[in-house]
Design a protein around this motif. Structure first.
Motif, short mmCIF file in Angstrom:
data_model
loop_
_atom_site.label_atom_id
_atom_site.label_comp_id
_atom_site.label_asym_id
_atom_site.label_seq_id
_atom_site.Cartn_x
_atom_site.Cartn_y
_atom_site.Cartn_z
N HIS A 53 1.29 4.15 -2.98
CA HIS A 53 1.14 5.58 -2.67
C HIS A 53 2.28 6.38 -3.26
N ALA A 80 0.83 -1.20 0.00
CA ALA A 80 0.00 0.00 0.00
C ALA A 80 0.86 1.25 0.00
N GLN A 133 -3.31 3.30 6.88
CA GLN A 133 -3.28 2.74 5.52
C GLN A 133 -1.97 2.04 5.20
N TRP A 134 -0.91 2.36 5.97
CA TRP A 134 0.42 1.90 5.59
C TRP A 134 1.05 0.92 6.58
N ASN A 188 -9.42 1.66 11.06
CA ASN A 188 -9.07 2.21 9.75
C ASN A 188 -8.09 3.37 9.87
N LYS A 189 -8.24 4.16 10.92
CA LYS A 189 -7.34 5.28 11.16
C LYS A 189 -6.56 5.01 12.43
N LEU A 213 -8.44 -5.53 7.32
CA LEU A 213 -8.04 -4.32 6.62
C LEU A 213 -7.09 -4.69 5.48
N VAL A 259 -4.31 -3.51 4.34
CA VAL A 259 -2.88 -3.53 4.62
C VAL A 259 -2.49 -4.73 5.48
#
Length: 249
Positions: A34, A30, A163-164, A150-151, A185, A187
Motif C-alpha cells: 500500500h 499488504a 486489509q493490514w 474483511n472489514k 484472508l 493478510v
C-alpha cells in the motif's frame, strides 16, 4: 486505515524526505504494498516485521470451564467490536451444538448486545479478563477461533484495518500450541497456511466453519496443527525474533 489526512500526508512526506530518514517497519506485506503504491520513493526502505508474542507461560494452569464432559471446548479471546469475528461466533455456536463456546474479553455493552442476539445455551461470556490471566483460558480450550471479517473496525478511530492487520492474538494462539480456525484472508495467509498450521475458512461461510470444527473433533489433527503452529511461532514470531528481523534489515 491507510487514509491519511492532508496534514498527516504532508508531515509524512516531509519525514521520508529527510536525510536522517532510514526507513520504517510495516506489520504486513499488504501494508508495505500500500505504501509503495503511494510513495514509490520508499522502495528498499520498508521492513516487514509481523507482530508477535511472548512465549506461552511455562506451567500455566488452565482455568476450570463451565462445560460438559466430552465436548469440544472452543474459545475466542479479544474485543467484540465490528469485524473482529463475533459475527461468526454468534452463528457458529447455534450450528455446532456438539461444542461449547467461550468468549473472553469485550466491553460490557458489546457483551450485553451479543447475549441478547444469541439464542443458544452452549456459549459462555467470561467478560473482561486482564491480559496476564488470558493464558489460563487459552490453555483450557481445545480449539481457538480467529474469525476476522474483511472489514475490521478499529475502535479507537473507527477506521478499517482489515486489509493490514497483524492480530496479536494470532501469535498468542500459536504460542500456546493450539489448533486455530482462522478466516481465509490474504493478510492472515501471510502467517497461516491451511491444513499446515491452521484451518482456514471463508469468513462468511458458516458451513465451512462448522465442518472445520467437526474435523477438529479428531485429536490427532488438533495435535498436528497445534505443534506446527508452535514451531512456526518459536522460529519466526517471538518479540526477540522480530527485533532481529528489524536489526538485520
Amino acid at each position: 486505515s491507510g487514509r491519511l489526512s492532508k496534514l498527516n500526508e504532508f508531515l509524512f512526506k516531509c519525514l521520508i524526505r529527510r536525510k536522517s530518514f532510514i526507513g520504517f517497519v510495516a506489520i504486513t506485506h499488504a501494508l508495505k504494498a500500500h505504501y509503495l503504491e503511494r510513495y514509490p520513493e520508499l522502495e528498499g526502505r520498508i521492513c516487514v516485521a509481523p507482530d508477535g508474542s511472548d512465549p506461552f507461560p511455562l506451567h500455566c494452569e488452565a482455568v476450570t470451564l463451565p462445560s460438559r464432559p466430552g465436548r469440544l471446548q472452543v474459545g475466542y479471546v479479544g474485543q467484540l467490536y465490528s469485524g473482529k469475528g463475533m459475527e461468526v461466533v454468534s452463528r457458529l455456536c447455534q450450528l455446532a451444538p456438539f461444542a461449547d463456546f467461550h468468549v473472553v474479553g469485550g466491553l460490557q455493552l458489546d457483551i450485553e448486545k451479543w447475549k441478547a442476539e444469541i439464542k443458544a445455551e452452549n456459549i459462555t461470556f467470561h467478560g473482561y479478563v486482564p491480559h496476564a490471566q488470558t493464558p489460563g483460558y487459552i490453555a483450557a480450550f481445545d480449539v481457538l477461533l480467529l474469525p476476522n471479517q474483511n472489514k475490521v473496525t478499529w475502535h479507537k478511530a473507527g477506521g478499517d484495518i482489515g486489509q493490514w492487520t497483524s492480530p496479536l492474538k494470532m501469535f498468542e494462539y500459536m504460542s500456546a500450541g493450539k489448533p486455530i480456525i482462522s478466516s481465509d484472508l490474504p493478510v492472515l495467509r501471510e502467517i497461516l497456511q491451511g491444513d499446515v498450521n491452521a484451518l482456514l475458512c471463508p469468513p462468511e461461510d458458516i458451513a465451512a466453519w462448522v465442518n472445520a470444527l467437526k474435523r477438529l473433533e479428531e485429536s490427532s489433527l488438533r495435535e498436528r496443527l497445534g505443534e506446527q503452529a508452535l514451531s512456526d511461532f518459536t522460529c519466526n514470531y517471538t518479540w526477540k525474533r522480530r527485533a532481529q528481523i528489524i536489526m538485520e534489515h
